[in-house]
Design a protein around this motif. Sequence first.
Motif, short mmCIF file in Angstrom:
data_model
loop_
_atom_site.label_atom_id
_atom_site.label_comp_id
_atom_site.label_asym_id
_atom_site.label_seq_id
_atom_site.Cartn_x
_atom_site.Cartn_y
_atom_site.Cartn_z
N ALA A 19 43.70 28.81 44.24
CA ALA A 19 43.41 27.71 43.33
C ALA A 19 42.88 28.21 41.99
CB ALA A 19 42.41 26.75 43.97
N LEU A 20 42.00 29.20 42.02
CA LEU A 20 41.47 29.75 40.78
C LEU A 20 42.55 30.52 40.01
CD1 LEU A 20 37.96 31.01 41.96
CD2 LEU A 20 38.51 28.89 40.75
N SER A 21 43.38 31.24 40.74
CA SER A 21 44.42 32.04 40.08
C SER A 21 45.55 31.17 39.55
CB SER A 21 44.99 33.07 41.06
OG SER A 21 43.98 33.94 41.52
N ALA A 22 45.83 30.06 40.22
CA ALA A 22 46.92 29.20 39.77
C ALA A 22 46.66 28.66 38.38
CB ALA A 22 47.10 28.04 40.76
N PHE A 23 45.41 28.33 38.10
CA PHE A 23 45.05 27.81 36.77
C PHE A 23 45.33 28.85 35.69
CE2 PHE A 23 41.94 26.93 33.40
CZ PHE A 23 42.21 25.59 33.15
N SER A 24 44.96 30.09 35.96
CA SER A 24 45.19 31.15 34.98
C SER A 24 46.65 31.57 34.91
CB SER A 24 44.31 32.37 35.32
OG SER A 24 42.94 32.02 35.32
N LEU A 25 47.34 31.52 36.04
CA LEU A 25 48.74 31.93 36.08
C LEU A 25 49.61 31.03 35.21
CD1 LEU A 25 51.05 33.66 37.22
CD2 LEU A 25 51.15 32.07 39.16
N SER A 26 49.45 29.72 35.36
CA SER A 26 50.26 28.81 34.55
C SER A 26 49.91 28.93 33.07
CB SER A 26 50.07 27.37 35.04
OG SER A 26 48.70 27.02 35.03
N ILE A 39 39.26 43.29 31.39
CA ILE A 39 38.13 43.71 32.24
C ILE A 39 37.02 42.67 32.21
CG2 ILE A 39 36.31 45.45 32.48
CD1 ILE A 39 38.33 47.51 31.46
N THR A 40 36.75 42.11 31.03
CA THR A 40 35.70 41.10 30.91
C THR A 40 36.02 39.87 31.75
OG1 THR A 40 35.18 41.85 28.67
CG2 THR A 40 34.43 39.64 29.29
N LEU A 41 37.23 39.36 31.62
CA LEU A 41 37.61 38.16 32.37
C LEU A 41 37.71 38.44 33.87
CD1 LEU A 41 40.29 36.65 29.96
CD2 LEU A 41 37.90 35.97 30.25
N PHE A 42 38.18 39.64 34.23
CA PHE A 42 38.28 40.00 35.65
C PHE A 42 36.89 40.04 36.28
CE2 PHE A 42 38.35 43.02 39.14
CZ PHE A 42 39.48 42.65 39.85
N ASN A 43 35.93 40.67 35.60
CA ASN A 43 34.58 40.75 36.12
C ASN A 43 33.92 39.37 36.20
OD1 ASN A 43 34.78 43.51 36.38
ND2 ASN A 43 33.81 43.96 34.42
N GLN A 44 34.18 38.53 35.20
CA GLN A 44 33.61 37.18 35.22
C GLN A 44 34.13 36.39 36.42
OE1 GLN A 44 34.29 34.88 31.65
NE2 GLN A 44 34.03 32.96 32.72
N THR A 45 35.44 36.46 36.64
CA THR A 45 36.00 35.73 37.77
C THR A 45 35.52 36.29 39.12
OG1 THR A 45 37.99 35.34 36.43
CG2 THR A 45 38.17 34.94 38.78
N ALA A 46 35.43 37.61 39.21
CA ALA A 46 34.96 38.23 40.45
C ALA A 46 33.51 37.82 40.73
CB ALA A 46 35.06 39.74 40.37
#
Length: 316
Positions: A49-56, A307-314
């Motif tokens: 669900a979290l990835s779908a928002f960013s993927l689209s 890296i910033t967005l990846f760490n924030q999401t993690a």
Amino acid sequence: MDYQRKKKLTYFTIGLIFLFSGVEYAVILPTIWRYLQTLEADPYFLGLALSAFSLSGLLSGPLFGYWSDRTQTTKKIILLSNLFEMIGNFMYFMGYSKWLLLSSRLVAGIGTGAGSSIFGFLTRSTASEDRATVFAAVMACRQAGLLIGPAFNIFLRLCDFHLGPFVVNKYTAPGLFMFLLWILLQLAVVFMYWDLPPMERRMTYCSSKHNGEENVHGFDEDEVEEEVKPLITSQVFVASYSSVMTSSLSKNHKSAVSNNSLNHIDSPLESHVATPSHEIHRSFRNSSSCQEFLREEVVVLLAAQFITLFNQTALE
């Protein structure tokens, strides 16, 4: 309405767009996992669900950006993207199944693709010395949305009633809340947003006014600031471009002189040189567009953003 008032209202509306996008992400994040659990979703559905928002958003961003570059307009793009946001958040509010919830985040994410068009619009409509300030203010609006977004759950968690066939509780209320916010934003874009002309076009208008021609758009010469240098400069590309241009112009000059002596053509030399140089510039621009993204400073900035967005999401 004068230009300065339109500019202020347009920038204010852009700030609201990024503010609401931050609020949407932050108001849904605290409750989405429990929401999925009520729909008997497996744990991996949270990541989906979290990835779908960013993927689209990743897929729609370049498309909206290309559309904006081709038409030089952004208002229609923003209105369309807001429509996806409204549909996606209403689907999130309905919440009949985990698949509908996943689809809702996928649809809502399409609306985030308008961000690329907005940044392109800001680049075209601002002077180089003001651009960093405008970009920083826009990004600050999104961070403010991320900051205040979770606070809305203070009163959204108290919702417990029926709206027709739909149940409004602490899990579905964020979707309904964002659906109403995006409707308000849609109205704001319709009445408070204008596709401001690019800096180059305003420079042309002011030049026409300076030459005694009528300036129908009402821009004053003091309002126009010429860009001194581009955002991205490269000595290598400039040198290559200069050498190509010099060599091509030299060849075209010789060709024009030869044709003039043989065929006794009375047209000036510039008419022979202008068209080939324009074609060379276009072909060079197309060949170097991809290379611009492979330069060290661009790769470093993109990697830092990733890296910033990846760490924030993690962390979330």
